[in-house]
Design a protein around this motif. Sequence first.
Motif, mmCIF file in Angstrom:
data_model
loop_
_atom_site.group_PDB
_atom_site.id
_atom_site.type_symbol
_atom_site.label_atom_id
_atom_site.label_comp_id
_atom_site.label_asym_id
_atom_site.label_seq_id
_atom_site.Cartn_x
_atom_site.Cartn_y
_atom_site.Cartn_z
ATOM 1 N N GLU A 42 -39.476 20.996 8.787
ATOM 2 C CA GLU A 42 -40.248 21.867 7.899
ATOM 3 C C GLU A 42 -40.629 23.129 8.661
ATOM 4 O O GLU A 42 -41.611 23.137 9.396
ATOM 5 N N GLY A 43 -39.836 24.162 8.517
ATOM 6 C CA GLY A 43 -40.110 25.407 9.251
ATOM 7 C C GLY A 43 -40.011 25.169 10.745
ATOM 8 O O GLY A 43 -38.977 24.729 11.267
ATOM 9 N N SER A 44 -41.107 25.430 11.461
ATOM 10 C CA SER A 44 -41.125 25.211 12.908
ATOM 11 C C SER A 44 -41.609 23.819 13.267
ATOM 12 O O SER A 44 -41.766 23.498 14.443
ATOM 13 N N GLY A 45 -41.867 23.003 12.272
ATOM 14 C CA GLY A 45 -42.322 21.650 12.531
ATOM 15 C C GLY A 45 -41.290 20.624 12.139
ATOM 16 O O GLY A 45 -40.280 20.931 11.494
ATOM 17 N N ALA A 46 -41.547 19.379 12.533
ATOM 18 C CA ALA A 46 -40.633 18.277 12.230
ATOM 19 C C ALA A 46 -41.436 16.988 12.193
ATOM 20 O O ALA A 46 -42.614 16.946 12.554
ATOM 21 N N THR A 47 -40.757 15.924 11.740
ATOM 22 C CA THR A 47 -41.341 14.590 11.756
ATOM 23 C C THR A 47 -40.411 13.676 12.520
ATOM 24 O O THR A 47 -39.190 13.689 12.319
ATOM 25 N N VAL A 48 -41.002 12.896 13.433
ATOM 26 C CA VAL A 48 -40.246 11.966 14.257
ATOM 27 C C VAL A 48 -40.727 10.559 13.932
ATOM 28 O O VAL A 48 -41.938 10.317 13.798
ATOM 29 N N GLN A 49 -39.775 9.632 13.803
ATOM 30 C CA GLN A 49 -40.134 8.253 13.474
ATOM 31 C C GLN A 49 -39.435 7.284 14.402
ATOM 32 O O GLN A 49 -38.260 7.445 14.748
ATOM 33 N N SER A 50 -40.177 6.253 14.817
ATOM 34 C CA SER A 50 -39.634 5.118 15.559
ATOM 35 C C SER A 50 -40.605 3.954 15.430
ATOM 36 O O SER A 50 -41.808 4.159 15.249
ATOM 37 N N GLY A 51 -40.087 2.756 15.482
ATOM 38 C CA GLY A 51 -40.937 1.584 15.300
ATOM 39 C C GLY A 51 -41.487 1.468 13.894
ATOM 40 O O GLY A 51 -42.493 0.788 13.676
ATOM 41 N N GLY A 52 -40.853 2.139 12.906
ATOM 42 C CA GLY A 52 -41.277 2.045 11.522
ATOM 43 C C GLY A 52 -42.421 2.955 11.152
ATOM 44 O O GLY A 52 -42.923 2.892 10.025
ATOM 45 N N ARG A 53 -42.858 3.853 12.041
ATOM 46 C CA ARG A 53 -43.980 4.747 11.730
ATOM 47 C C ARG A 53 -43.613 6.156 12.195
ATOM 48 O O ARG A 53 -42.734 6.345 13.044
ATOM 49 N N GLY A 54 -44.314 7.163 11.603
ATOM 50 C CA GLY A 54 -43.934 8.547 11.847
ATOM 51 C C GLY A 54 -45.036 9.364 12.497
ATOM 52 O O GLY A 54 -46.212 9.003 12.484
#
Length: 574
Positions: A42-54
């Motif tokens: 999202e623009g200059s941001g992002a979402t990272v997920q591991s272990g089923g949570r973000g």
Amino acid sequence: MRAVAPTPPDPLTVYNVATVRHHADAWQGQRLTVQGVVTSVEGSGATVQSGGRGLRVEGAEAARLAQAIITTGTLTTRDGNLALTALEEWLVEQPQVALPEPEPLTADSLEDSRYVRINSAVVETGGQLRWADGVVAVRALDDESARRLADGTRLDWVSGVLRQSPTGWSLLPPHPRDIVVAPPRLTLCEIQGDGRSTLYGGLQVESEGIVTLVPPDEAGWFLQHPDCDGDPATSDALWVAADGPMPEVGDWLRLRGRVDEFYGRTQLVLAGDWLSERQVALPDAVPLAPPVGDARAAQAYWEALEGMYVQLAGADVVGPTSRYGEFAVLPAGAVDGRLWADSPALTQRLLVADDPAAPTPLALGDRVTGLTGPLDFTFGTFKLRPSQPFKAVIAPLPPLPTLPPLPDGAWRLATLNLENLFDTVDDPATADEDWTLTAEQLDHKLDKLAGTIAGPMALPTIWRCRKSRIWCCWSSWRPIRCSASLPPDAGGGRGRTGHRRRAAHRHQTGGTDRSGGGQPVLDRARRGRRPRRGLPGGPTVTLCPSAAGRRVARGWGAALRHCRPLQVDAGRRE
């Protein structure tokens, strides 16, 4: 038990997001290293997920969807969303990996940055997404996603990352493929329309209705939506073409499929599985009352009932049961006496498709009652498909017509259609399997033909046989000329399926197969009878060996006038 002081994150350890969220309160403001898969950008941001949570990651300009990364930053909370800020590095472990499977969203699983999936939702005004457990806002990250999320759109499912804000929860689908638009819901009458063909051909749709008939050994069933729109010009039913498990009569189904016109029959080609919601009573059968004499009005009348559950209380058989188990009827009393080809009553004619495995043998003049079932359309004809037993009243056979005896010196000429007279041999060089007769079938057919010649035809002096693929004329009940050259009105030497008759070949080459022409029929017809005398004036017979003589469609009189005489000995084949 003493409380254990929270352990600060190890600067040399790489954590998954689930571990970070577990220690989120204790690790606020701490530097730490996280590993995961990018589930949104999202623009200059992002979402990272591991272990089923973000976890939201800010300042990740290098982030790309589906990257496997390792990054280091400071843990903080922004607007209710746990985030990693002040990034020091962004290490790409793999440039492209599979996204994690989204978790089904429930009211108890709302958590920021989690990659979730919502099934069966509707986009309402203002970008609100209504689903079974509530409402969330939905925000498109690209133009294609925005198109799929237009107000009023029904979604099969949508997946994305959850965000929290002071105004509530939002869902951010990372890619257009995460938005699956449901096919439009159309009623069966909308699919049928008021014309001869549907306006939705090729479109995937969703519809529902009652199963009214599941024909045995057929791939599909009839589906009807009672009181669909109240418009008599539109049918409330259609045929569903499907393989696999079949529903039961009375099931109320919800299904999806592709709208199709199959040789004039509007149908729905099933896509995926069908869902039986409940068992319901069958709709009331529509009493049939087709118009008389107006062919265009009759076509519109039948078309408006295609696929629907109909009933013909009483009917007269005007066409006998065929080898396909079908017979033709008119409403009871529609005609009195002989039915001519131009009779106005023929606009009411209807075929009844009985069970082909065990058809009811009906003949001209029989009467049937209680015909109830869907109205089908196949091979260019509307047909009633009985869904329950009907009653048949067999009429007595009418007396056969008789011809007056011939006075001295007179003679009688006749033509007879042998109706696709095949032999008993399956010729491997031709595709004639459907027409090859058994010995029993051939005997039966020859007996019937012989009875016709000896009975109603009264053993004519000269007769010409047709549809045996030999043009035959017979005098004094002995052949005097047989030509394998076919007259134009005999179909050009090919049958209905384009197969050449083998009878002509056997007759020319001296074969003994008795289906080669009219001789075996005559043998049976004249058994026990004295041979008749020849034509007036002795054995001179006028026949037509030329093309002019074969134009029998113009009438025997014209044909005989253009033929030269042939001198033959009585009883000798020439």
